[in-house]
Motif scaffolding. Structure first.
Motif, PDB file in Angstrom:
ATOM      1  N   ASP A   1      -5.591 -94.039 -94.833  1.00  0.00           N
ATOM      2  CA  ASP A   1      -6.296 -95.063 -95.617  1.00  0.00           C
ATOM      3  C   ASP A   1      -6.591 -96.261 -94.731  1.00  0.00           C
ATOM      4  OD1 ASP A   1      -4.172 -94.652 -98.525  1.00  0.00           O
ATOM      5  OD2 ASP A   1      -5.999 -93.602 -97.975  1.00  0.00           O
ATOM      6  N   HIS A   2      -7.734 -96.900 -94.951  1.00  0.00           N
ATOM      7  CA  HIS A   2      -8.054 -98.133 -94.238  1.00  0.00           C
ATOM      8  C   HIS A   2      -8.916 -99.011 -95.132  1.00  0.00           C
ATOM      9  CE1 HIS A   2      -8.684-100.827 -90.874  1.00  0.00           C
ATOM     10  NE2 HIS A   2      -9.965-100.855 -91.205  1.00  0.00           N
ATOM     11  N   ARG A   3      -8.574-100.284 -95.223  1.00  0.00           N
ATOM     12  CA  ARG A   3      -9.376-101.260 -95.964  1.00  0.00           C
ATOM     13  C   ARG A   3      -9.940-102.239 -94.949  1.00  0.00           C
ATOM     14  NH1 ARG A   3      -8.173-101.030-101.554  1.00  0.00           N
ATOM     15  NH2 ARG A   3      -6.356 -99.753-101.939  1.00  0.00           N
ATOM     16  N   PHE A   4     -11.237-102.443 -95.009  1.00  0.00           N
ATOM     17  CA  PHE A   4     -11.909-103.312 -94.053  1.00  0.00           C
ATOM     18  C   PHE A   4     -11.749-104.777 -94.455  1.00  0.00           C
ATOM     19  CE2 PHE A   4     -13.940 -99.227 -93.429  1.00  0.00           C
ATOM     20  CZ  PHE A   4     -14.004 -99.152 -92.046  1.00  0.00           C
ATOM     21  N   ASP A   5     -11.469-105.643 -93.474  1.00  0.00           N
ATOM     22  CA  ASP A   5     -11.328-107.079 -93.710  1.00  0.00           C
ATOM     23  C   ASP A   5     -12.676-107.787 -93.759  1.00  0.00           C
ATOM     24  OD1 ASP A   5      -8.539-106.984 -93.839  1.00  0.00           O
ATOM     25  OD2 ASP A   5      -8.356-107.133 -91.663  1.00  0.00           O
ATOM     26  N   GLU A   6     -13.716-107.130 -93.288  1.00  0.00           N
ATOM     27  CA  GLU A   6     -15.067-107.682 -93.347  1.00  0.00           C
ATOM     28  C   GLU A   6     -16.038-106.537 -93.562  1.00  0.00           C
ATOM     29  OE1 GLU A   6     -16.348-108.078 -88.744  1.00  0.00           O
ATOM     30  OE2 GLU A   6     -14.759-109.435 -89.385  1.00  0.00           O
ATOM     31  N   ASP A   7     -17.235-106.858 -94.047  1.00  0.00           N
ATOM     32  CA  ASP A   7     -18.240-105.814 -94.228  1.00  0.00           C
ATOM     33  C   ASP A   7     -18.468-105.111 -92.895  1.00  0.00           C
ATOM     34  OD1 ASP A   7     -18.419-106.638 -96.819  1.00  0.00           O
ATOM     35  OD2 ASP A   7     -20.439-107.447 -96.673  1.00  0.00           O
ATOM     36  N   THR A   8     -18.424-103.779 -92.903  1.00  0.00           N
ATOM     37  CA  THR A   8     -18.523-102.995 -91.670  1.00  0.00           C
ATOM     38  C   THR A   8     -19.481-101.839 -91.876  1.00  0.00           C
ATOM     39  OG1 THR A   8     -16.227-103.538 -91.132  1.00  0.00           O
ATOM     40  CG2 THR A   8     -17.206-101.656 -89.971  1.00  0.00           C
ATOM     41  N   GLU A   9     -20.460-101.726 -90.999  1.00  0.00           N
ATOM     42  CA  GLU A   9     -21.387-100.594 -91.047  1.00  0.00           C
ATOM     43  C   GLU A   9     -21.006 -99.616 -89.938  1.00  0.00           C
ATOM     44  OE1 GLU A   9     -25.974 -99.532 -90.041  1.00  0.00           O
ATOM     45  OE2 GLU A   9     -25.610-101.422 -91.071  1.00  0.00           O
ATOM     46  N   LEU A  10     -20.844 -98.367 -90.304  1.00  0.00           N
ATOM     47  CA  LEU A  10     -20.612 -97.297 -89.331  1.00  0.00           C
ATOM     48  C   LEU A  10     -21.902 -96.506 -89.233  1.00  0.00           C
ATOM     49  CD1 LEU A  10     -17.064 -96.025 -90.362  1.00  0.00           C
ATOM     50  CD2 LEU A  10     -17.661 -97.651 -88.571  1.00  0.00           C
ATOM     51  N   SER A  11     -22.536 -96.558 -88.071  1.00  0.00           N
ATOM     52  CA  SER A  11     -23.813 -95.863 -87.873  1.00  0.00           C
ATOM     53  C   SER A  11     -23.731 -94.991 -86.638  1.00  0.00           C
ATOM     54  CB  SER A  11     -24.954 -96.869 -87.690  1.00  0.00           C
ATOM     55  OG  SER A  11     -25.141 -97.607 -88.870  1.00  0.00           O
ATOM     56  N   GLY A  12     -24.179 -93.753 -86.778  1.00  0.00           N
ATOM     57  CA  GLY A  12     -24.188 -92.833 -85.654  1.00  0.00           C
ATOM     58  C   GLY A  12     -23.039 -91.851 -85.726  1.00  0.00           C
TER      59      GLY A  12
ATOM     60  N   THR B   1     -19.876 -86.798 -74.208  1.00  0.00           N
ATOM     61  CA  THR B   1     -20.070 -88.222 -73.946  1.00  0.00           C
ATOM     62  C   THR B   1     -18.894 -88.960 -74.569  1.00  0.00           C
ATOM     63  OG1 THR B   1     -21.312 -88.580 -75.985  1.00  0.00           O
ATOM     64  CG2 THR B   1     -22.588 -87.946 -74.028  1.00  0.00           C
ATOM     65  N   PRO B   2     -18.703 -90.247 -74.214  1.00  0.00           N
ATOM     66  CA  PRO B   2     -17.562 -90.981 -74.795  1.00  0.00           C
ATOM     67  C   PRO B   2     -17.579 -91.035 -76.322  1.00  0.00           C
ATOM     68  CG  PRO B   2     -18.470 -92.181 -72.939  1.00  0.00           C
ATOM     69  CD  PRO B   2     -19.415 -91.033 -73.220  1.00  0.00           C
ATOM     70  N   HIS B   3     -18.759 -91.016 -76.923  1.00  0.00           N
ATOM     71  CA  HIS B   3     -18.829 -91.111 -78.378  1.00  0.00           C
ATOM     72  C   HIS B   3     -19.062 -89.769 -79.074  1.00  0.00           C
ATOM     73  CE1 HIS B   3     -23.006 -91.339 -77.026  1.00  0.00           C
ATOM     74  NE2 HIS B   3     -23.315 -90.809 -78.188  1.00  0.00           N
ATOM     75  N   GLN B   4     -19.298 -88.702 -78.329  1.00  0.00           N
ATOM     76  CA  GLN B   4     -19.551 -87.406 -78.950  1.00  0.00           C
ATOM     77  C   GLN B   4     -19.032 -86.281 -78.063  1.00  0.00           C
ATOM     78  OE1 GLN B   4     -20.673 -87.421 -82.005  1.00  0.00           O
ATOM     79  NE2 GLN B   4     -20.798 -85.256 -82.335  1.00  0.00           N
ATOM     80  N   PRO B   5     -17.809 -85.781 -78.352  1.00  0.00           N
ATOM     81  CA  PRO B   5     -17.278 -84.672 -77.566  1.00  0.00           C
ATOM     82  C   PRO B   5     -18.012 -83.369 -77.872  1.00  0.00           C
ATOM     83  CG  PRO B   5     -15.813 -85.168 -79.379  1.00  0.00           C
ATOM     84  CD  PRO B   5     -16.891 -86.202 -79.405  1.00  0.00           C
ATOM     85  N   GLU B   6     -18.167 -82.543 -76.863  1.00  0.00           N
ATOM     86  CA  GLU B   6     -18.748 -81.202 -77.031  1.00  0.00           C
ATOM     87  C   GLU B   6     -17.739 -80.196 -76.496  1.00  0.00           C
ATOM     88  OE1 GLU B   6     -21.553 -80.330 -78.464  1.00  0.00           O
ATOM     89  OE2 GLU B   6     -22.380 -82.348 -78.756  1.00  0.00           O
ATOM     90  N   HIS B   7     -17.434 -79.175 -77.271  1.00  0.00           N
ATOM     91  CA  HIS B   7     -16.463 -78.159 -76.864  1.00  0.00           C
ATOM     92  C   HIS B   7     -17.179 -76.955 -76.260  1.00  0.00           C
ATOM     93  CE1 HIS B   7     -14.360 -80.632 -79.848  1.00  0.00           C
ATOM     94  NE2 HIS B   7     -13.302 -80.378 -79.106  1.00  0.00           N
ATOM     95  N   THR B   8     -16.488 -76.256 -75.342  1.00  0.00           N
ATOM     96  CA  THR B   8     -17.091 -75.078 -74.711  1.00  0.00           C
ATOM     97  C   THR B   8     -17.027 -73.860 -75.630  1.00  0.00           C
ATOM     98  OG1 THR B   8     -15.014 -74.341 -73.704  1.00  0.00           O
ATOM     99  CG2 THR B   8     -16.387 -75.873 -72.409  1.00  0.00           C
TER     100      THR B   8
END
Length: 146
Positions: free
Chosen positions: A33-44, A106-113
């Motif tokens: 569980d996580h509650r955000f302390d400020e409005d947060t947009e997750l994009s991508g 890439t650092p933000h998107q792992p690809e498995h073999t």
């Protein structure tokens, strides 16, 4: 189990019954569980990073999902295929096929073999990266009413 806290996240364990043609059995799920302390947009794209150890599982599969909750209930999303109760993002991985492709990852998107089987022995801890589907979702900060 007592919830474990790390960096604002709460880990709980939830047991539920499996369904399907096989006899029902208890499945164990970790819930964060996580509650955000400020409005947060997750994009991508998102990536879930876990350290995993198993006991008695020959070849486990890991399933992960991100849900948005409001006032104690999940917020329904219509998925890309028209599912009426989809998740914000989701991913899955067969633990034995966790080898990363160093060229495509890439650092933000792992690809498995998906080529090399790497079985996990009981009690062995392994690092796992699970790519999650892309999303553009606003999570409003937690609000308290007097």
């Amino acid at each position: 189990m007592t919830p474990a806290r790390a960096a604002g996240w709460v880990l709980k364990r939830r047991l539920r019954r499996s369904s399907g043609p096989a006899p029902p059995r208890l499945l164990e799920a970790a819930v964060f569980d996580h509650r955000f302390d400020e409005d947060t947009e997750l994009s991508g794209p998102m990536t879930l990073r876990l350290r995993v150890a198993t006991t008695g599982a020959e070849d486990p599969r890991l399933f992960a999902g991100i849900e948005k909750w409001s006032h104690g209930a999940p917020v329904p999303f219509e998925g890309s295929y028209g599912y009426g109760r989809d998740l914000v993002a989701q991913g899955r991985l067969r633990l034995a096929l966790r080898e990363l492709d160093p060229v495509l990852s890439t650092p933000h998107q792992p690809e498995h073999t998906f080529r090399t089987l790497q079985p996990v022995r009981d009690g062995e801890e392994v690092d796992v990266l699970i790519p999650l589907s892309s999303s553009a979702t606003l999570f409003a900060r937690k609000r308290f009413h007097a």
